[in-house]
Design an enzyme around this catalytic site. Sequence first.
Site, mmCIF file in Angstrom:
data_model
loop_
_atom_site.group_PDB
_atom_site.id
_atom_site.type_symbol
_atom_site.label_atom_id
_atom_site.label_comp_id
_atom_site.label_asym_id
_atom_site.label_seq_id
_atom_site.Cartn_x
_atom_site.Cartn_y
_atom_site.Cartn_z
ATOM 1 N N SER A 1 41.248 35.752 39.980
ATOM 2 C CA SER A 1 39.891 35.365 40.300
ATOM 3 C C SER A 1 39.481 35.725 41.721
ATOM 4 C CB SER A 1 39.732 33.856 40.109
ATOM 5 O OG SER A 1 40.628 33.151 40.956
ATOM 6 N N LYS B 1 37.056 33.853 49.649
ATOM 7 C CA LYS B 1 36.675 33.742 48.231
ATOM 8 C C LYS B 1 35.603 32.658 48.105
ATOM 9 C CE LYS B 1 39.171 32.538 43.966
ATOM 10 N NZ LYS B 1 40.464 32.061 43.444
ATOM 11 N N SER C 1 45.814 34.862 40.665
ATOM 12 C CA SER C 1 44.481 35.130 41.216
ATOM 13 C C SER C 1 44.474 35.740 42.617
ATOM 14 C CB SER C 1 43.656 33.841 41.237
ATOM 15 O OG SER C 1 43.214 33.557 39.938
#
Length: 499
Positions: free
Chosen positions: A173, A98, A197
């Site tokens: 996210s 990420k 997330s």
Amino acid sequence: QSGRHMTASRPPDWSKAVKPPHKSRPWGPEAVKCIDVIQAYIQRIKEVNPFINAVVKDRFEEALQEAQQVDRLLSEGVGDEDFLQEKFPFLGVPFTVKEAFALHGMPNSSGLVSRRNLICTSDAIVVSRLKQAGAIPLGVTNCSELCMWYESSNKVYGRTNNPYDLQRIVGGSSGGEGCVLAAACSVIGVGSDIGGSIRMPAFFNGVFGHKPTTGVVPNDGQFPNARGVRIDFLCTGPMCRYAEDLKPMLRVMAGPGVEKLKLDEKVALEKIKFYCMEHDGGSVFVSPVDKEILQAQRKVVEYLEAQLGVQVQHVSIRRMKYSFQIWSAMMSSKGSDGQETQMFIDLLGDHGKPVWPSWELLKWFLGMSSHTFPAIALGLTEKLMKLSPAAMAKLVNMGQSLRTEMEDLLGANGLLLYPSHPIVAPKHHFPLGMPFNFAYTAIFNVLGLPVTQCPLGLSTEGLPLGIQVVAGPFNDHLTLALAQYLEKAFGGWVCPGKT
Ligand SMILES: *[C@@H]1O[C@H](CO)[C@@H](O)[C@H](O)[C@H]1NC(C)=O
Ligand SMILES: CC(=O)N[C@H]1CO[C@H](CO)[C@@H](O)[C@@H]1O
């Protein structure tokens, strides 16, 4: 093949999905070279990324060089298979990270325009541990602006599209991560989770995602990082296509923290106490649970009862109805060290002046803001939503009672089945209309419990279904064991575009 005029309306032919490298035996005449595996993944990313926009910065050249080093190491015969397994459990395995995490040579903007030119000069601890275990990073993946929304879109990299239907969200996210794994552009990945997330993108993209017990895996090296009480709610964890990778990943990512867990303990699933809750009890803030998600959960219950001879007990935990309120209150409460949590508008300003959300909103209407609408809306509402101290205290108390209730229920040998999210991957922008649906995952952050999201096949529309498996604190081995069991029973990851 010109990417420039590609209109991302139809997914490409996904049928050429690459097989995971570790499934093929590394030795013997049929051996696959590391360079070939990395090449195949790079090819795959080049082929499908124009549609999904999940990988936002790559390091293909370096990855190829590292693959060559791995092949050289193997040809020189550095040790037998057991030795390598012990020392480099992920030798030559491609992975993605990420973007909010530091990976040397890659940006860590977290989708904030003011940070777009930052390039990391070091690795986050978890990234460095995976590298040391032999894994080869391919690049970094998209996330929502400041990791605070469940649609992965921002003004630095644009929007990521769901590989099962490009018109739909990948979640957030860690949305780019869920997406690349599902699209077979990567096989394991690093995500983080303060309200779902890891688990939401894993659910929307039909892959596995594990939020470990609080405090097991270090959160260092990500932006934004947690402060005050939020340190206890933010969890870094593994995401992957195959359930068997969860445990070794967690082991590597946790480092010495793994001693808090019982990952080596053998799990006898037929001796587990199973509990099941089909919905939160009817919160007005959250969508009702989709019929197909309920059906999938019921099938799991039936399967466990039939195959393991267990009795899955239905429970209704009343406080779960207030999941969203409890999470919000606990997220903004003072830490035991008295430290206040950081305001979102300050984070948006990235150590400079705090952002003035009403001004940004005006600019947004004129198409001139460098922030996304959800981020501006969050900035506008965080002051409005400030509860009175009495209301806050009441909710924080409720959260603490809920934690005790859950811990007592699950003990050291219990698992709870709970929907991962009330609805399957919605169309882009839908989260604005139902901003609080993340409460289904968020509640477990403030409770500190380990949770694995497991895929359960596709809906009639061809979108991933799934379920959360929750255990008592430090009993991650139980949720991981059930994840592997459910993968065998329900098929796990389904290659997009094949149905
Ligand atoms: C992001 O990268 C910048 C530039 O190297 C670095 O100063 C910063 O510490 C990184 N952030 C995190 C959380 O590692
Ligand atoms: C759709 C979109 O905005 N894609 C961008 C993703 O990020 C890369 C790297 O910054 C850009 O080159 C793409 O245009």
